[in-house]
Design an enzyme around this catalytic site. Structure first.
Site, short mmCIF file in Angstrom:
data_model
loop_
_atom_site.label_atom_id
_atom_site.label_comp_id
_atom_site.label_asym_id
_atom_site.label_seq_id
_atom_site.Cartn_x
_atom_site.Cartn_y
_atom_site.Cartn_z
CB SER A 107 34.93 37.36 2.11
OG SER A 107 35.36 38.36 1.22
CD GLN A 128 37.91 35.45 -1.04
OE1 GLN A 128 37.29 36.18 -0.28
NE2 GLN A 128 38.54 35.90 -2.12
CE1 TYR A 130 37.75 38.03 -4.72
CE2 TYR A 130 36.87 39.28 -2.89
CZ TYR A 130 36.68 38.48 -4.00
OH TYR A 130 35.41 38.15 -4.39
CB THR A 155 38.64 34.24 -5.11
OG1 THR A 155 38.06 33.58 -3.98
CG2 THR A 155 37.55 34.52 -6.14
CE LYS A 249 34.14 30.93 -4.05
NZ LYS A 249 33.84 32.21 -4.68
CG HIS A 273 32.45 35.25 -7.85
ND1 HIS A 273 33.77 35.28 -7.49
CD2 HIS A 273 31.84 36.14 -7.04
CE1 HIS A 273 33.95 36.17 -6.51
NE2 HIS A 273 32.78 36.70 -6.22
N GLY A 304 24.20 28.26 -7.00
CA GLY A 304 22.79 27.94 -7.22
C GLY A 304 22.20 26.89 -6.30
N GLY A 325 26.36 29.88 -0.79
CA GLY A 325 26.52 31.32 -0.78
C GLY A 325 25.24 31.97 -0.29
C1 LIG Z 1 26.80 38.70 -1.55
C2 LIG Z 1 27.92 37.82 -2.07
C3 LIG Z 1 29.24 38.17 -1.82
C4 LIG Z 1 30.27 37.37 -2.30
N1 LIG Z 1 31.57 37.69 -1.98
C5 LIG Z 1 32.57 36.84 -2.32
C6 LIG Z 1 33.89 37.08 -1.89
O1 LIG Z 1 34.16 38.05 -1.18
N2 LIG Z 1 34.86 36.20 -2.26
C7 LIG Z 1 34.59 35.10 -3.04
O2 LIG Z 1 35.49 34.30 -3.36
N3 LIG Z 1 33.33 34.84 -3.45
C8 LIG Z 1 32.32 35.68 -3.11
N4 LIG Z 1 31.04 35.39 -3.49
C9 LIG Z 1 30.77 34.16 -4.26
C10 LIG Z 1 30.48 32.98 -3.32
O3 LIG Z 1 31.62 32.57 -2.62
C11 LIG Z 1 29.94 31.76 -4.10
O4 LIG Z 1 30.84 31.44 -5.13
C12 LIG Z 1 28.55 32.00 -4.69
O5 LIG Z 1 27.77 32.79 -3.83
C13 LIG Z 1 27.85 30.68 -4.93
O6 LIG Z 1 26.60 30.87 -5.51
P1 LIG Z 1 25.22 30.91 -4.67
O7 LIG Z 1 25.16 32.24 -3.99
O8 LIG Z 1 24.19 30.74 -5.72
O9 LIG Z 1 25.27 29.77 -3.67
C14 LIG Z 1 29.98 36.20 -3.05
C15 LIG Z 1 28.65 35.85 -3.28
C16 LIG Z 1 27.63 36.65 -2.80
C17 LIG Z 1 26.20 36.24 -3.06
#
Ligand SMILES: Cc1cc2nc3c(=O)[nH]c(=O)nc-3n(C[C@H](O)[C@H](O)[C@H](O)COP(=O)(O)O)c2cc1C
Length: 373
Positions: A107, A128, A130, A155, A249, A273, A304, A325
């Site tokens: 990230s 990734q 931002y 993203t 994304k 997300h 999920g 994630g």
């Molecule tokens: C604690 C946390 C931090 C996240 N930070 C980012 C991020 O910095 N950039 C991003 O594109 N997605 C981020 N996400 C989203 C994840 O990339 C992903 O889309 C998501 O966690 C998928 O769902 P899941 O946790 O149920 O597997 C984050 C998710 C979590 C749980």
């Protein structure tokens, strides 16, 4: 220690080890968290229709993306502030992914710099992005190119922050504010607190050498105050800037996926997300089949996934790979790098077993005929 046999076992261990404020940051979603719950439950919509009497002695869960082979059809999704779960968490995730032969996505909001993570692991790495501003994005993209990241993920669903009520109630912020409640939270989780005291407050290391080092810029990043003017023209600008593989994304509609393909994007990631942004978004896996039918570029998805069968369902619907994630973060919080490997091992076993029981010896043999629903 009892053997952990499911991602849920790791989730419980993470819950025990992390202070409430940190666990809620990882676990929580936006508003009523309906989207978050639906992501996890959404896979129940389909049941399997296995093929019988297929020779499945020799099973191969490996897959290819853009001609590159990965040992499993999964990758680690980008997650910010991994250093809160474990000091050095970004490198732990990257190394565990490399050992398993799967890609790792770092990230923008990482707690180790992108260069440090590139040095820590020789596996496939994606960066990734931002976009806080075009100027900062350009610097980050050039650094990711110099550090030889294999792909860039833009993203597009977090230009303002989701309304995360758990974080607001807990007063979640960096630097951590010391209140009677956070001190008590830390005292009740001594193993986490020892790490925290030993290594200090994690920083947004990618910005330590940049203009964004200012507290205002860091706060903006944490609040996800991004460039809300970033549009299709801006994506065309980014496409020109980054010569390597580019993914977008946060796509949830076929017309957006088609527009990405027209602009020369190399893959879309169907994602809401993890239910952390707009509550009430559609569930990613529900959109996979339609989007796969609309574009010729690879379609990845996340959200999920807690079981190998969840991965398999998304692949049957046409996805090329599935992103983990929280499933990886539970392992990181519970046991560090070994825990991430433990979670990937569980998913590998579950994928392998499901392929055997479905009569699908390789990833190419997964298809919609295996699903009912
Ligand atoms: C604690 C946390 C931090 C996240 N930070 C980012 C991020 O910095 N950039 C991003 O594109 N997605 C981020 N996400 C989203 C994840 O990339 C992903 O889309 C998501 O966690 C998928 O769902 P899941 O946790 O149920 O597997 C984050 C998710 C979590 C749980």
């Amino acid at each position: 220690m009892t053997k952990r046999v499911s991602i849920e076992d790791y989730r419980r261990a993470a819950h025990r080890r992390l202070p409430r404020m940190v666990f809620d940051y990882v676990e929580g979603g936006a508003e009523r968290e309906r989207g978050l719950d639906r992501n996890v439950d959404g896979f129940e919509r389909w049941q399997f229709r296995p093929r019988r009497l297929v020779d499945v002695q020799d099973r191969k869960p490996a897959t290819t993306l853009w001609g590159r082979e990965h040992k499993l059809p999964v990758y680690l999704s980008p997650t910010g502030l991994n250093g809160l779960s474990r000091p050095g968490g970004d490198a732990m995730l990257a190394r565990a992914a490399a050992r398993a032969g799967i890609p790792f996505a770092l990230s923008t909001a990482s707690n180790m710099s992108l260069e440090e993570v590139a040095r820590a692991s020789d596996g496939e790495k994606w960066f990734q992005l931002y976009v806080l501003s075009r100027e900062l994005a350009e610097v980050l993209v050039k650094r990711a190119q110099a550090a030889q990241y294999d792909a860039l993920i833009l993203t597009v669903d977090a230009h303002v922050n989701g309304y995360r009520e758990r974080d607001m109630r807990n007063g979640f912020a960096l630097p951590v504010r010391y209140t009677p409640r956070t001190v008590l939270d830390g005292t009740l989780h001594p193993r986490w607190s020892m790490d925290f005291l030993r290594t200090g407050v994690p920083k947004l290391e990618n910005f330590e050498t940049m203009e964004a080092k200012s507290p205002e810029a860091q706060a903006a990043l944490l609040r996800r105050q991004m460039d809300a003017g970033f549009d299709w023209d801006a994506l065309a600008w980014l496409r020109d800037l980054w010569p390597g593989k580019l993914m977008v994304k946060g796509i949830l509609r076929r017309d957006d996926a088609e527009a990405c393909a027209r602009l020369g994007v190399d893959a879309v990631i169907v994602s809401n997300h993890g239910g952390r942004q707009l509550d009430g978004n559609v569930t990613a896996v529900d959109q996979v089949a339609e989007i796969c039918g609309a574009v010729d570029i690879p379609v990845l998805f996340d959200g999920g996934i807690r079981r190998g069968t969840d991965v398999i369902k998304g692949l049957c619907l046409g996805a090329s790979m599935a992103g983990l994630g929280r499933a990886a973060l539970y392992g990181l919080a519970a046991e560090g790098e070994a825990g991430v490997s433990g979670c990937i091992d569980i998913l590998r076993d579950e994928i392998d077993r499901a392929m055997a029981l479905l009569g699908a010896p390789d990833i190419a043999s997964l298809g919609p005929d295996l699903l009912d629903g």
